[in-house]
Design an enzyme around this catalytic site. Structure first.
Site, PDB file in Angstrom:
ATOM      1  N   HIS A 101       0.818  -1.213   0.000  1.00  0.00           N
ATOM      2  CA  HIS A 101       0.000   0.000   0.000  1.00  0.00           C
ATOM      3  C   HIS A 101       0.848   1.257   0.000  1.00  0.00           C
ATOM      4  O   HIS A 101       2.065   1.212   0.129  1.00  0.00           O
ATOM      5  CB  HIS A 101      -0.986   0.002   1.164  1.00  0.00           C
ATOM      6  CG  HIS A 101      -0.393  -0.063   2.535  1.00  0.00           C
ATOM      7  ND1 HIS A 101       0.418   0.919   3.070  1.00  0.00           N
ATOM      8  CD2 HIS A 101      -0.520  -1.007   3.496  1.00  0.00           C
ATOM      9  CE1 HIS A 101       0.754   0.584   4.303  1.00  0.00           C
ATOM     10  NE2 HIS A 101       0.210  -0.580   4.584  1.00  0.00           N
ATOM     11  N   CYS A 157       2.707  -4.859   6.691  1.00  0.00           N
ATOM     12  CA  CYS A 157       2.500  -4.620   5.259  1.00  0.00           C
ATOM     13  C   CYS A 157       3.784  -4.128   4.599  1.00  0.00           C
ATOM     14  O   CYS A 157       4.800  -3.924   5.257  1.00  0.00           O
ATOM     15  CB  CYS A 157       1.400  -3.583   5.063  1.00  0.00           C
ATOM     16  SG  CYS A 157      -0.220  -4.149   5.623  1.00  0.00           S
TER      17      CYS A 157
END
Length: 173
Positions: free
Chosen positions: A129, A146
């Site tokens: 992301h 992430c």
């Protein structure tokens, strides 16, 4: 009278469009891509690099941020580690709070079994992301596991990686 109504409608439309100034319009973050397909992705955690590949050819290289505890493999929810192993990029989130995101199919069966053995949850929701302004503070490893890139880079990655068929991602130590 007929022309006057059209002028009023046009003025109203222009006024409404002007009210949106200063904010990025949603359609601007969705870019198009017509080059060779990304056949797989490799992340090298120690080097903080992500490679997009077309077969054996490197197409793009990105600097990445990882989980706030980047050394070692993700074992349980909340450990701040980015998982290691072979996974699939299998979904898109155009409404991510981190600009745009691509989902990674963590946890797999082995991850779930390992966490179960430890009596814990393996966690989930691991994505590639963007990096919103709140996290542009010079700290690279800030996620909960992430893989983060800049918002502009994420726009390119989001356009290049297809999810109509899963794309393999190898995350190495």
């Amino acid at each position: 009278m007929f022309i006057g109504r059209h002028v009023l409608v046009l003025a109203a439309v222009l006024l409404l469009a002007a009210c949106g100034g200063g904010r990025e319009q949603p359609s601007m973050k969705f870019r198009s891509y017509s080059g060779p397909s990304v056949t797989h992705v490799v992340v090298h955690k120690q080097a903080r690099k992500m490679y997009l590949l077309h077969h054996d050819q490197i197409m793009k290289v990105y600097d990445v941020g990882l989980g706030f505890s980047p050394t070692g493999d993700k074992k349980i929810e909340g450990d701040g580690k980015t998982p290691e192993g072979l996974y699939m990029i299998d979904r898109r989130n155009p409404n991510s709070r981190f600009h745009l995101s691509l989902g990674i199919d963590y946890p797999n069966a082995a991850d779930r079994a390992e966490a179960r053995y430890l009596g814990k949850s393996p966690g989930g929701d691991i994505f590639i992301h963007g990096r919103p302004a709140a996290y542009q503070n010079g700290v690279w490893d800030w996620t909960w596991g992430c893989i983060a890139v800049t918002d502009r880079e994420m726009e390119d990655i989001y356009a290049m990686i297809r999810t109509d068929r899963p794309t393999p991602i190898l995350i190495m130590p």
